[in-house]
Structure formats: structure tokens, C-alpha cells
Design a protein around this motif. Sequence first.
Motif, PDB file in Angstrom:
ATOM      1  N   GLU A   1      12.459  17.271 -56.814  1.00 12.72           N
ATOM      2  CA  GLU A   1      11.806  17.660 -55.564  1.00 12.72           C
ATOM      3  C   GLU A   1      10.319  17.363 -55.570  1.00 12.72           C
ATOM      4  OE1 GLU A   1      12.735  21.749 -55.103  1.00 12.72           O
ATOM      5  OE2 GLU A   1      14.806  21.405 -54.456  1.00 12.72           O
ATOM      6  N   ASP A   2       9.694  17.513 -56.731  1.00 14.29           N
ATOM      7  CA  ASP A   2       8.244  17.337 -56.833  1.00 14.29           C
ATOM      8  C   ASP A   2       7.934  15.933 -57.365  1.00 14.29           C
ATOM      9  OD1 ASP A   2       5.542  17.542 -57.065  1.00 14.29           O
ATOM     10  OD2 ASP A   2       5.567  18.989 -58.734  1.00 14.29           O
ATOM     11  N   PRO A   3       7.357  15.052 -56.553  1.00 16.37           N
ATOM     12  CA  PRO A   3       7.070  13.698 -57.030  1.00 16.37           C
ATOM     13  C   PRO A   3       5.965  13.658 -58.075  1.00 16.37           C
ATOM     14  CG  PRO A   3       6.132  14.034 -54.853  1.00 16.37           C
ATOM     15  CD  PRO A   3       6.958  15.244 -55.152  1.00 16.37           C
ATOM     16  N   GLY A   4       5.131  14.692 -58.126  1.00 18.34           N
ATOM     17  CA  GLY A   4       4.050  14.734 -59.104  1.00 18.34           C
ATOM     18  C   GLY A   4       2.930  13.754 -58.773  1.00 18.34           C
ATOM     19  N   ARG A   5       2.036  13.588 -59.734  1.00 17.19           N
ATOM     20  CA  ARG A   5       0.916  12.664 -59.588  1.00 17.19           C
ATOM     21  C   ARG A   5       1.022  11.590 -60.668  1.00 17.19           C
ATOM     22  NH1 ARG A   5      -3.125  14.547 -56.329  1.00 17.19           N
ATOM     23  NH2 ARG A   5      -4.676  13.245 -57.365  1.00 17.19           N
ATOM     24  N   ILE A   6       0.636  10.385 -60.318  1.00 21.73           N
ATOM     25  CA  ILE A   6       0.749   9.272 -61.251  1.00 21.73           C
ATOM     26  C   ILE A   6      -0.193   9.496 -62.440  1.00 21.73           C
ATOM     27  CG2 ILE A   6       0.485   6.794 -61.558  1.00 21.73           C
ATOM     28  CD1 ILE A   6       2.861   7.660 -59.815  1.00 21.73           C
TER      29      ILE A   6
ATOM     30  N   ALA B   1       5.050   2.707 -62.685  1.00 16.63           N
ATOM     31  CA  ALA B   1       4.147   3.859 -62.642  1.00 16.63           C
ATOM     32  C   ALA B   1       4.951   5.131 -62.885  1.00 16.63           C
ATOM     33  CB  ALA B   1       3.438   3.937 -61.286  1.00 16.63           C
ATOM     34  N   GLU B   2       4.468   5.958 -63.802  1.00 13.22           N
ATOM     35  CA  GLU B   2       5.160   7.203 -64.138  1.00 13.22           C
ATOM     36  C   GLU B   2       4.325   8.398 -63.716  1.00 13.22           C
ATOM     37  OE1 GLU B   2       7.039   9.563 -68.017  1.00 13.22           O
ATOM     38  OE2 GLU B   2       6.512   7.432 -68.148  1.00 13.22           O
ATOM     39  N   SER B   3       4.991   9.392 -63.110  1.00 14.41           N
ATOM     40  CA  SER B   3       4.280  10.570 -62.623  1.00 14.41           C
ATOM     41  C   SER B   3       4.360  11.714 -63.630  1.00 14.41           C
ATOM     42  CB  SER B   3       4.868  11.025 -61.279  1.00 14.41           C
ATOM     43  OG  SER B   3       6.128  11.662 -61.474  1.00 14.41           O
ATOM     44  N   THR B   4       3.644  12.781 -63.356  1.00 15.24           N
ATOM     45  CA  THR B   4       3.607  13.943 -64.252  1.00 15.24           C
ATOM     46  C   THR B   4       4.942  14.675 -64.295  1.00 15.24           C
ATOM     47  OG1 THR B   4       2.710  15.219 -62.395  1.00 15.24           O
ATOM     48  CG2 THR B   4       1.135  14.327 -63.988  1.00 15.24           C
ATOM     49  N   THR B   5       5.808  14.459 -63.308  1.00 12.55           N
ATOM     50  CA  THR B   5       7.121  15.113 -63.279  1.00 12.55           C
ATOM     51  C   THR B   5       8.244  14.161 -63.684  1.00 12.55           C
ATOM     52  OG1 THR B   5       7.318  14.599 -60.905  1.00 12.55           O
ATOM     53  CG2 THR B   5       6.443  16.755 -61.501  1.00 12.55           C
ATOM     54  N   GLY B   6       7.909  12.981 -64.189  1.00 17.54           N
ATOM     55  CA  GLY B   6       8.924  12.043 -64.641  1.00 17.54           C
ATOM     56  C   GLY B   6       9.394  11.060 -63.590  1.00 17.54           C
ATOM     57  N   GLY B   7       8.759  11.080 -62.421  1.00 15.19           N
ATOM     58  CA  GLY B   7       9.122  10.120 -61.380  1.00 15.19           C
ATOM     59  C   GLY B   7       8.675   8.714 -61.749  1.00 15.19           C
ATOM     60  N   LEU B   8       9.444   7.727 -61.332  1.00 14.88           N
ATOM     61  CA  LEU B   8       9.158   6.336 -61.678  1.00 14.88           C
ATOM     62  C   LEU B   8       9.134   5.467 -60.425  1.00 14.88           C
ATOM     63  CD1 LEU B   8      11.564   6.030 -64.749  1.00 14.88           C
ATOM     64  CD2 LEU B   8       9.087   6.267 -64.838  1.00 14.88           C
ATOM     65  N   LEU B   9       8.101   4.638 -60.326  1.00 18.63           N
ATOM     66  CA  LEU B   9       7.992   3.653 -59.247  1.00 18.63           C
ATOM     67  C   LEU B   9       7.752   2.292 -59.885  1.00 18.63           C
ATOM     68  CD1 LEU B   9       5.644   5.593 -56.801  1.00 18.63           C
ATOM     69  CD2 LEU B   9       8.081   5.203 -56.491  1.00 18.63           C
ATOM     70  N   ALA B  10       8.379   1.253 -59.325  1.00 18.06           N
ATOM     71  CA  ALA B  10       8.275  -0.060 -59.957  1.00 18.06           C
ATOM     72  C   ALA B  10       8.068  -1.154 -58.929  1.00 18.06           C
ATOM     73  CB  ALA B  10       9.540  -0.352 -60.776  1.00 18.06           C
TER      74      ALA B  10
END
Length: 277
Positions: free
Chosen positions: A177-182, A241-250
Motif C-alpha cells: 500500500e505504501d510506495p515509500g520514497r526512493i 529504482a528501489e524505495s524504502t518499502t521495497g517498491g521497484l520501478l524500472a
Amino acid sequence: MILTFSGSSFFRQRILLSTLAGRPVKIENIRMDDENPGLRDFEIQFLKLVEQVTNGSSVEINYTGTAVTYRPGTITGGHVEFDCGLQRSISYFLEGMIMLAPFSKLAFKLTLTGLTCDNIDATIDTLRNVNVKLLKPFGLDDGVELTIKKRGSPPLGGGEVYFTCPVVNGLKPVQLEDPGRIKKIRGIASTTRISPQISNRLIEACRSVLNSFIPDVYIFSDVYKGEEAGKSPGYSLTLVAESTTGGLLASHAIGQGGMESVEEVAIRTSKRLLKQI
């Protein structure tokens, strides 16, 4: 009861979800208005791969190739070697196998050959650093591995990839739910049968854009030579790119010496990642 769909959109998703749910599907009117109607060769190849990792599946294609009836079997996995061809990259096929692997009766041990990157699908580095890592929150943190044995650039390919996934007794529920910050950006600049300086130019151009956003940027240079470099010269760039909550963008891109310079490819890929963020 057979579920009926129309058109070629979401072809893989319909076949994969049919396999997972055990529901037969029929897909009609596949590219009916196209100059070359019906299934493409890579879609037929995908069906063949699904048949190899399952037991009891059946595929019926009509004479014109514009309708497919698929009756799923049991996902068995096991040792499978498969040639993906040169129309689409290995990623097109492996994305689906990563979805099926956790539900297999036997451990998945796939060896896929073909293109490791193209202008349509995600690079194999994206699958290794995003798709495979996203299995970890579900409890698949041990034994899941994606190894690039050979890289294969278009048009002749020559790449080889090995994917393994153990038998899974159960999956953990996940809440994202929380995308976090990169917090960091990682990347891979790979080259096949061309000067290693190309990867250095890619890295420098990326850092000129990304370092103004975040200081923690590291891009790895992956140079392949000889038989491991496949049959064609080329290069690819993958940024994650990895966020503080483990989210990944590529974001990713490939180059083969076209109109764009190496620096332009790197800057375009970097800006595409920042746009996602």
C-alpha cells in the motif's frame, strides 16, 4: 464451461490465468482485420512452452489461426529446455513462467534460448532485478534464481538463460500500500561483441541525469565476449529504482548503432525512470 474472449489483447494473461484457475478458454477473432490475420509465431511458441511445463493441456487452433481453444492441465514444471525463437525476447516467455512457477508440482528448471533483449519486451536484467525480487515478499526468498549464461542481442540472438524455482508449500499474504520514497538506483549496462567503452559511456550519461535526483546511484558494467556474447553486436541498459518499502520501478533500452547516440539512449532511459518516479 468455456470462457470466451475476443481479440489478441492480453493473450498471455488469458492463457496463464486459465492455467492457474483450471478453466478452459476460447479466444476468437484474433487479428481478424489485420493484413496477416491469426496468431503470430511467437504466440504459438508461447503455447508450446505452456504445454511443456504442464501435463494434460490441449490446444486447438482453427485453420485460419484466428481462434484458439485452450484446455489447461496440471502445472508440473521440471527440467525444460526451450528455444524461444527470434521474434520476441526470452522475457516475453519467462514473464509467464515466473507466474506459474510457485504453483508447480515439481521445481521449475528452465533453460531458454533466444534474444535476451529487444525493442518490445523488458530486458532479462529487468526480470532478474524486478520480477524475481518481487517473489520474495510472498515467501520465495530461497532457491529462486535467474542466471544469464549467454547474452543474445538482435537480430541473431544466441542468448541463454536459466531459471529455477523450488517447490512452494504456501504463499504469504502481501500488502503493498505504501510506495515509500526512493532510496537508491541501481543499473546494468551490458555490451555484446562491441567495445567495452560503450558501457562506460552509458554509465556516465546516466549519472549526469540521475545524480541530480539522488546521490546513491550505482550502475554495473557487464561486458560479454566470445561465445557468451551471442551472435550479434549490441548493448542494453537497465535501471531499477528501489524505495524504502521495497517498491521497484524500472526502465530499459537497447541499442544497435541506429540514429541515436549512446549518450542519447542513456539520457532517455534515465528520464523515463524519473518520469515513473
